[in-house]
Design a protein around this motif. Structure first.
Motif, PDB file in Angstrom:
ATOM      1  N   ASP A  52     147.485  87.472 -27.642  1.00 54.20           N
ATOM      2  CA  ASP A  52     146.090  87.754 -27.968  1.00 54.20           C
ATOM      3  C   ASP A  52     145.119  87.359 -26.865  1.00 54.20           C
ATOM      4  O   ASP A  52     143.924  87.254 -27.099  1.00 54.20           O
ATOM      5  CB  ASP A  52     145.716  87.037 -29.268  1.00 54.20           C
ATOM      6  CG  ASP A  52     146.441  87.621 -30.463  1.00 54.20           C
ATOM      7  OD1 ASP A  52     146.798  88.815 -30.416  1.00 54.20           O
ATOM      8  OD2 ASP A  52     146.655  86.882 -31.436  1.00 54.20           O
ATOM      9  N   VAL A  53     145.610  87.176 -25.659  1.00 54.43           N
ATOM     10  CA  VAL A  53     144.779  86.741 -24.538  1.00 54.43           C
ATOM     11  C   VAL A  53     144.203  87.947 -23.807  1.00 54.43           C
ATOM     12  O   VAL A  53     144.887  88.931 -23.572  1.00 54.43           O
ATOM     13  CB  VAL A  53     145.619  85.885 -23.554  1.00 54.43           C
ATOM     14  CG1 VAL A  53     144.847  85.596 -22.289  1.00 54.43           C
ATOM     15  CG2 VAL A  53     146.057  84.607 -24.229  1.00 54.43           C
ATOM     16  N   PHE A  89     149.981  94.534 -18.365  1.00 54.91           N
ATOM     17  CA  PHE A  89     148.559  94.526 -18.693  1.00 54.91           C
ATOM     18  C   PHE A  89     147.936  95.897 -18.442  1.00 54.91           C
ATOM     19  O   PHE A  89     148.356  96.621 -17.543  1.00 54.91           O
ATOM     20  CB  PHE A  89     147.818  93.519 -17.810  1.00 54.91           C
ATOM     21  CG  PHE A  89     148.113  92.088 -18.136  1.00 54.91           C
ATOM     22  CD1 PHE A  89     147.295  91.378 -18.995  1.00 54.91           C
ATOM     23  CD2 PHE A  89     149.207  91.452 -17.573  1.00 54.91           C
ATOM     24  CE1 PHE A  89     147.564  90.053 -19.293  1.00 54.91           C
ATOM     25  CE2 PHE A  89     149.489  90.127 -17.865  1.00 54.91           C
ATOM     26  CZ  PHE A  89     148.665  89.425 -18.735  1.00 54.91           C
ATOM     27  N   VAL A  90     146.928  96.226 -19.230  1.00 54.96           N
ATOM     28  CA  VAL A  90     146.090  97.407 -19.009  1.00 54.96           C
ATOM     29  C   VAL A  90     144.635  96.949 -19.029  1.00 54.96           C
ATOM     30  O   VAL A  90     144.305  95.909 -19.600  1.00 54.96           O
ATOM     31  CB  VAL A  90     146.324  98.504 -20.074  1.00 54.96           C
ATOM     32  CG1 VAL A  90     147.737  99.046 -19.999  1.00 54.96           C
ATOM     33  CG2 VAL A  90     146.027  97.989 -21.472  1.00 54.96           C
ATOM     34  N   THR A  91     143.779  97.722 -18.408  1.00 62.22           N
ATOM     35  CA  THR A  91     142.351  97.367 -18.396  1.00 62.22           C
ATOM     36  C   THR A  91     141.619  98.122 -19.495  1.00 62.22           C
ATOM     37  O   THR A  91     142.056  99.181 -19.944  1.00 62.22           O
ATOM     38  CB  THR A  91     141.680  97.715 -17.052  1.00 62.22           C
ATOM     39  OG1 THR A  91     141.716  99.119 -16.872  1.00 62.22           O
ATOM     40  CG2 THR A  91     142.341  97.021 -15.895  1.00 62.22           C
ATOM     41  N   ASN A  92     140.481  97.583 -19.871  1.00 61.52           N
ATOM     42  CA  ASN A  92     139.596  98.335 -20.751  1.00 61.52           C
ATOM     43  C   ASN A  92     138.899  99.410 -19.909  1.00 61.52           C
ATOM     44  O   ASN A  92     139.040  99.437 -18.684  1.00 61.52           O
ATOM     45  CB  ASN A  92     138.612  97.412 -21.468  1.00 61.52           C
ATOM     46  CG  ASN A  92     137.701  96.668 -20.514  1.00 61.52           C
ATOM     47  OD1 ASN A  92     137.920  96.623 -19.305  1.00 61.52           O
ATOM     48  ND2 ASN A  92     136.660  96.054 -21.062  1.00 61.52           N
ATOM     49  N   ASP A  93     138.173 100.300 -20.551  1.00 68.29           N
ATOM     50  CA  ASP A  93     137.530 101.412 -19.838  1.00 68.29           C
ATOM     51  C   ASP A  93     136.540 100.948 -18.772  1.00 68.29           C
ATOM     52  O   ASP A  93     136.381 101.601 -17.747  1.00 68.29           O
ATOM     53  CB  ASP A  93     136.823 102.346 -20.818  1.00 68.29           C
ATOM     54  CG  ASP A  93     137.802 103.116 -21.682  1.00 68.29           C
ATOM     55  OD1 ASP A  93     138.977 103.249 -21.281  1.00 68.29           O
ATOM     56  OD2 ASP A  93     137.385 103.590 -22.765  1.00 68.29           O
ATOM     57  N   GLU A  94     135.895  99.830 -19.003  1.00 69.82           N
ATOM     58  CA  GLU A  94     134.902  99.323 -18.057  1.00 69.82           C
ATOM     59  C   GLU A  94     135.522  98.526 -16.917  1.00 69.82           C
ATOM     60  O   GLU A  94     134.829  98.105 -16.001  1.00 69.82           O
ATOM     61  CB  GLU A  94     133.878  98.440 -18.788  1.00 69.82           C
ATOM     62  CG  GLU A  94     133.052  99.174 -19.819  1.00 69.82           C
ATOM     63  CD  GLU A  94     133.790  99.352 -21.145  1.00 69.82           C
ATOM     64  OE1 GLU A  94     134.739  98.577 -21.432  1.00 69.82           O
ATOM     65  OE2 GLU A  94     133.432 100.281 -21.873  1.00 69.82           O
ATOM     66  N   LEU A 147     156.814  86.522 -25.405  1.00 66.59           N
ATOM     67  CA  LEU A 147     155.539  85.819 -25.496  1.00 66.59           C
ATOM     68  C   LEU A 147     155.278  85.421 -26.942  1.00 66.59           C
ATOM     69  O   LEU A 147     155.634  86.149 -27.866  1.00 66.59           O
ATOM     70  CB  LEU A 147     154.385  86.693 -25.006  1.00 66.59           C
ATOM     71  CG  LEU A 147     154.387  87.093 -23.539  1.00 66.59           C
ATOM     72  CD1 LEU A 147     153.141  87.906 -23.216  1.00 66.59           C
ATOM     73  CD2 LEU A 147     154.471  85.889 -22.634  1.00 66.59           C
ATOM     74  N   SER A 148     154.626  84.285 -27.121  1.00 57.90           N
ATOM     75  CA  SER A 148     154.263  83.846 -28.466  1.00 57.90           C
ATOM     76  C   SER A 148     153.077  84.686 -28.962  1.00 57.90           C
ATOM     77  O   SER A 148     152.349  85.271 -28.158  1.00 57.90           O
ATOM     78  CB  SER A 148     153.886  82.366 -28.451  1.00 57.90           C
ATOM     79  OG  SER A 148     152.643  82.197 -27.802  1.00 57.90           O
ATOM     80  N   THR A 187     136.648  95.502 -16.997  1.00 54.14           N
ATOM     81  CA  THR A 187     136.143  94.134 -16.995  1.00 54.14           C
ATOM     82  C   THR A 187     137.169  93.147 -17.524  1.00 54.14           C
ATOM     83  O   THR A 187     137.074  91.955 -17.235  1.00 54.14           O
ATOM     84  CB  THR A 187     134.862  94.006 -17.845  1.00 54.14           C
ATOM     85  OG1 THR A 187     135.145  94.420 -19.184  1.00 54.14           O
ATOM     86  CG2 THR A 187     133.732  94.843 -17.259  1.00 54.14           C
ATOM     87  N   HIS A 188     138.131  93.624 -18.303  1.00 54.58           N
ATOM     88  CA  HIS A 188     139.137  92.748 -18.894  1.00 54.58           C
ATOM     89  C   HIS A 188     140.509  93.406 -18.874  1.00 54.58           C
ATOM     90  O   HIS A 188     140.629  94.634 -18.887  1.00 54.58           O
ATOM     91  CB  HIS A 188     138.777  92.396 -20.343  1.00 54.58           C
ATOM     92  CG  HIS A 188     137.609  91.484 -20.434  1.00 54.58           C
ATOM     93  ND1 HIS A 188     136.317  91.942 -20.429  1.00 54.58           N
ATOM     94  CD2 HIS A 188     137.541  90.132 -20.502  1.00 54.58           C
ATOM     95  CE1 HIS A 188     135.492  90.918 -20.506  1.00 54.58           C
ATOM     96  NE2 HIS A 188     136.209  89.804 -20.540  1.00 54.58           N
ATOM     97  N   LEU A 189     141.534  92.556 -18.834  1.00 53.23           N
ATOM     98  CA  LEU A 189     142.919  93.003 -18.912  1.00 53.23           C
ATOM     99  C   LEU A 189     143.495  92.565 -20.254  1.00 53.23           C
ATOM    100  O   LEU A 189     143.278  91.427 -20.690  1.00 53.23           O
ATOM    101  CB  LEU A 189     143.753  92.386 -17.792  1.00 53.23           C
ATOM    102  CG  LEU A 189     143.354  92.757 -16.376  1.00 53.23           C
ATOM    103  CD1 LEU A 189     144.067  91.860 -15.381  1.00 53.23           C
ATOM    104  CD2 LEU A 189     143.684  94.201 -16.112  1.00 53.23           C
TER     105      LEU A 189
END
Length: 91
Positions: A68-69, A45-50, A62-63, A52-54
Motif C-alpha cells: 500500500d506504499v 511500479f507504475v506512475t499515476n497520470d501526472e 511483499l507484506s 507525481t507518484h509511483l
C-alpha cells in the motif's frame, strides 16, 4: 555464464510474450525475476497520470503493508526509479 544469461533471457521473453493482458505480463515479469534473481521481494511500479507518484502494480513476497506504499516520483527512491536509464537493484 553468457550462455546461461542468454537462456534465462530467452525463457523470460518466451513466457512474457505469451501473455495477453497487462496484468498477465506483469505477473510473468515478476515470476521470472523471482526465479532468477536473489531477492527478499520484487515489485513493479507504475506512475499515476501526472507522474507525481509511483504505485506497485505487481509484486512477489511483499507484506500487505508494503503493497500500500506510494512513492514520490520526484525525490528519494521514487525519483531514482523514475529517472534511471537502466535496471536498479535496491538494497
Amino acid at each position: 555464464r553468457q550462455g546461461r544469461e542468454l537462456a534465462i533471457l530467452y525463457e523470460a521473453m518466451r513466457r512474457v510474450a505469451g501473455q495477453t493482458s497487462v496484468r498477465e505480463v506483469l505477473r510473468a515479469v515478476v515470476a521470472q525475476a523471482a526465479e532468477h534473481l536473489e531477492n527478499n521481494g520484487i515489485a513493479v511500479f507504475v506512475t499515476n497520470d501526472e507522474r507525481t507518484h509511483l504505485y506497485i502494480a505487481e509484486d512477489a513476497s511483499l507484506s500487505p503493508d508494503d503493497r500500500d506504499v506510494a512513492l514520490s516520483a520526484t525525490q528519494g527512491v521514487g525519483g531514482q526509479l523514475l529517472n534511471a536509464t537502466g535496471p536498479l537493484l535496491l538494497d
